[in-house]
Scaffold this active site. Structure first.
Site, PDB file in Angstrom:
ATOM      1  N   ALA A 199       0.762  -1.042  -0.180  1.00 46.59           N
ATOM      2  CA  ALA A 199      -0.217  -0.047   0.118  1.00 46.59           C
ATOM      3  C   ALA A 199       1.239   1.315   0.305  1.00 46.59           C
ATOM      4  O   ALA A 199       2.098   0.679   0.640  1.00 46.59           O
ATOM      5  CB  ALA A 199      -0.690   0.327   1.305  1.00 46.59           C
ATOM      6  N   GLY A 234       0.225  -5.172   1.195  1.00 41.97           N
ATOM      7  CA  GLY A 234      -0.919  -5.315  -0.057  1.00 41.97           C
ATOM      8  C   GLY A 234      -0.394  -5.662  -1.198  1.00 41.97           C
ATOM      9  O   GLY A 234      -1.948  -6.272  -1.925  1.00 41.97           O
ATOM     10  N   GLU A 245      -0.780  -9.422  -0.775  1.00 38.50           N
ATOM     11  CA  GLU A 245      -2.240  -9.593   0.114  1.00 38.50           C
ATOM     12  C   GLU A 245      -3.286  -9.573  -2.024  1.00 38.50           C
ATOM     13  O   GLU A 245      -3.966 -10.504  -2.042  1.00 38.50           O
ATOM     14  CB  GLU A 245      -2.573  -9.055   0.712  1.00 38.50           C
ATOM     15  N   GLU A 248       4.972  -4.978   6.846  1.00 40.88           N
ATOM     16  CA  GLU A 248       4.142  -3.453   7.490  1.00 40.88           C
ATOM     17  C   GLU A 248       4.524  -3.976   9.170  1.00 40.88           C
ATOM     18  O   GLU A 248       4.657  -2.791   9.562  1.00 40.88           O
ATOM     19  CB  GLU A 248       2.501  -4.280   7.808  1.00 40.88           C
TER      20      GLU A 248
HETATM   21  C1  HXC Z   1       4.805   4.243  -0.681  1.00 39.02           C
HETATM   22  C2  HXC Z   1       6.597   3.390  -2.125  1.00 39.02           C
HETATM   23  C3  HXC Z   1       6.746   2.293  -2.034  1.00 39.02           C
HETATM   24  C4  HXC Z   1       5.096   2.259  -1.005  1.00 39.02           C
HETATM   25  C5  HXC Z   1       8.875   1.317  -2.845  1.00 39.02           C
HETATM   26  N1  HXC Z   1       7.918   2.855  -2.792  1.00 39.02           N
HETATM   27  N2  HXC Z   1       7.780   1.247  -1.817  1.00 39.02           N
HETATM   28  N3  HXC Z   1       6.846   4.751  -2.126  1.00 39.02           N
HETATM   29  N4  HXC Z   1       4.816   3.017  -0.651  1.00 39.02           N
HETATM   30  N5  HXC Z   1       5.180   0.788  -0.189  1.00 39.02           N
HETATM   31  C6  HXC Z   1       9.116   4.110  -3.750  1.00 39.02           C
HETATM   32  C7  HXC Z   1      10.016   4.548  -2.970  1.00 39.02           C
HETATM   33  O1  HXC Z   1       9.714   5.733  -1.594  1.00 39.02           O
HETATM   34  C8  HXC Z   1      10.951   5.096  -3.978  1.00 39.02           C
HETATM   35  O2  HXC Z   1      10.331   6.577  -3.995  1.00 39.02           O
HETATM   36  C9  HXC Z   1      10.831   4.395  -5.194  1.00 39.02           C
HETATM   37  O3  HXC Z   1       9.110   3.619  -5.135  1.00 39.02           O
HETATM   38  C10 HXC Z   1      11.899   3.401  -5.375  1.00 39.02           C
HETATM   39  O4  HXC Z   1      11.705   2.675  -3.756  1.00 39.02           O
HETATM   40  P1  HXC Z   1      12.706   1.987  -3.228  1.00 39.02           P
HETATM   41  O5  HXC Z   1      12.336   1.881  -1.813  1.00 39.02           O
HETATM   42  O6  HXC Z   1      14.127   3.478  -3.476  1.00 39.02           O
HETATM   43  O7  HXC Z   1      14.089   0.569  -3.581  1.00 39.02           O
HETATM   44  P2  HXC Z   1      14.776  -0.519  -3.409  1.00 39.02           P
HETATM   45  O8  HXC Z   1      15.920   0.117  -3.105  1.00 39.02           O
HETATM   46  O9  HXC Z   1      15.191  -1.061  -4.340  1.00 39.02           O
HETATM   47  O10 HXC Z   1      13.807  -1.017  -2.177  1.00 39.02           O
HETATM   48  C11 HXC Z   1      13.044  -1.979  -2.578  1.00 39.02           C
HETATM   49  C12 HXC Z   1      11.866  -2.283  -1.322  1.00 39.02           C
HETATM   50  C13 HXC Z   1      11.474  -0.850  -1.066  1.00 39.02           C
HETATM   51  C14 HXC Z   1      12.677  -2.989  -0.325  1.00 39.02           C
HETATM   52  C15 HXC Z   1      10.480  -2.438  -2.139  1.00 39.02           C
HETATM   53  O11 HXC Z   1      11.003   0.138  -1.465  1.00 39.02           O
HETATM   54  C16 HXC Z   1      10.373  -1.239   0.562  1.00 39.02           C
HETATM   55  O12 HXC Z   1      10.336  -1.538   1.750  1.00 39.02           O
HETATM   56  N6  HXC Z   1       9.351  -0.168   0.051  1.00 39.02           N
HETATM   57  C17 HXC Z   1       8.628  -0.542   0.742  1.00 39.02           C
HETATM   58  C18 HXC Z   1       7.708  -1.653   0.935  1.00 39.02           C
HETATM   59  C19 HXC Z   1       6.674  -2.011   2.341  1.00 39.02           C
HETATM   60  O13 HXC Z   1       7.167  -1.227   3.407  1.00 39.02           O
HETATM   61  N7  HXC Z   1       5.303  -2.411   1.700  1.00 39.02           N
HETATM   62  C20 HXC Z   1       4.491  -2.559   2.874  1.00 39.02           C
HETATM   63  C21 HXC Z   1       3.926  -1.280   3.038  1.00 39.02           C
HETATM   64  S1  HXC Z   1       2.224  -1.489   3.792  1.00 39.02           S
HETATM   65  P3  HXC Z   1      11.218   7.591  -4.427  1.00 39.02           P
HETATM   66  O14 HXC Z   1      10.296   8.228  -4.932  1.00 39.02           O
HETATM   67  O15 HXC Z   1      12.370   8.010  -3.128  1.00 39.02           O
HETATM   68  O16 HXC Z   1      12.587   7.761  -5.716  1.00 39.02           O
HETATM   69  C22 HXC Z   1       0.934  -2.109   3.208  1.00 39.02           C
HETATM   70  C23 HXC Z   1      -0.279  -2.581   4.657  1.00 39.02           C
HETATM   71  C24 HXC Z   1      -1.415  -3.514   3.551  1.00 39.02           C
HETATM   72  O17 HXC Z   1       1.332  -2.528   2.471  1.00 39.02           O
HETATM   73  C25 HXC Z   1      -2.950  -3.234   4.389  1.00 39.02           C
HETATM   74  C26 HXC Z   1      -4.060  -3.254   3.731  1.00 39.02           C
HETATM   75  C27 HXC Z   1      -3.484  -2.745   2.202  1.00 39.02           C
END
Ligand code: HXC
Length: 258
Positions: A65, A109, A112, A132
């Protein structure tokens, strides 16, 4: 309809829905989830569409998400709007088979969403996770429930509590994905699977979905009865006559969804 965060192509009875927010690794914001729900409703209503494929890019199916969007909200906001409830219901309501083709990250998400599809074909570079916990929340669109049913309690707890990622080989070993293919061949293999399903009777693909999904909702005895009655009811169809005659005549069946 023109979409901003997804791309939809319909070809040979398959609606290919590509998540398309490359700058954010296809993070699921409300616009994307709304458009995905609309595209699925349209695919459901379009008689030409027999199978749906949901995919992302080579780097990410979806990295979860959208954290930026969520970070602005408080409890009252998400509780009152029932965050993610409406749009994700559209996915579960879809009666046509949906395949998730996953390359790269399928996190939070994103994982999921893949699990909400009927089955997952993974590229060998796929990485699944429910991280998360690192954000101070837990899964919100089925992760604790579906992942546990897919891979069992111990592995599910491990994934949700540590937030670690699972590679494609482990995902296949654990029953999360149906097959792993070389990442370069992901779309070719997925579209071939979709074509195979598109050739079947639409009556039987609906029946398979209803019966298999029932396995998650009912005790075994009720599920077995539901399956048997559906099986019986298919004997009222022309496609059952055609399928069995074709086998006996040693020819390919021509199903007509009747
Ligand atoms: C918003 C995101 C994002 C996310 C990545 N980006 N994941 N933006 N929401 N979930 C953005 C980053 O901010 C970045 O933007 C660009 O995408 C590239 O990501 P990087 O981190 O620079 O890439 P990398 O170093 O290759 O790392 C990849 C990654 C990391 C390991 C996937 O991005 C990451 O850990 N993302 C978050 C994963 C996460 O926590 N997902 C769960 C979310 S909570 P910029 O602008 O800086 O270039 C969730 C709740 C579910 O899903 C509940 C119901 C739906």
């Amino acid at each position: 309809m023109a979409f901003k965060t997804i791309v939809v192509e319909i070809e040979d009875h398959v609606s290919l829905i590509k998540l398309n927010r490359p700058d954010a690794l296809n993070a699921l914001n409300s616009e994307l989830l709304g458009e995905l729900a609309t595209a699925l409703r349209e695919a459901q209503a379009n008689e030409k569409v027999r199978v749906i494929v949901v995919t992302g890019s080579e780097k990410a199916f979806a990295a979860g998400a959208d954290i930026g969007e969520m970070s602005e909200k408080d409890f009252v906001d998400v509780f009152l709007e029932d965050l993610f409830a409406e749009d994700t219901t559209a996915i579960q309501r879809c009666r046509k088979p949906i395949i998730a083709a996953v390359a790269g990250y399928a996190l939070g998400g994103g994982c999921e969403l893949a699990m909400m599809c009927d089955f997952i074909i993974a590229g060998d570079n796929a990485k699944f996770g429910q991280p998360e916990i690192n954000l101070g929340v837990i899964a919100g669109i089925g992760g604790t429930q579906r992942l546990t049913r897919f891979i069992g309690k111990s592995k599910s707890m491990d994934m949700h509590l540590t937030g670690r990622f699972m590679d494609a080989a482990e995902a296949e070993r654990s029953g999360l994905v149906s097959r792993v293919v070389p990442a370069k061949k992901l779309m070719e293999e997925t579209m071939a699977a979709a074509q195979k399903i598109a050739e079947k009777s639409a009556l039987t693909t609906r029946a398979v979905k209803e019966a298999v999904n029932r396995a998650y909702e009912t005790p075994m005895s009720e599920g077995l009865l539901f399956e048997r009655r559906l099986f019986h009811s298919l004997f009222a169809t022309e496609d059952q006559k055609e399928g069995m005659s074709a086998f006996l005549d040693k020819r390919e069946p021509q199903f007509r969804d009747k």
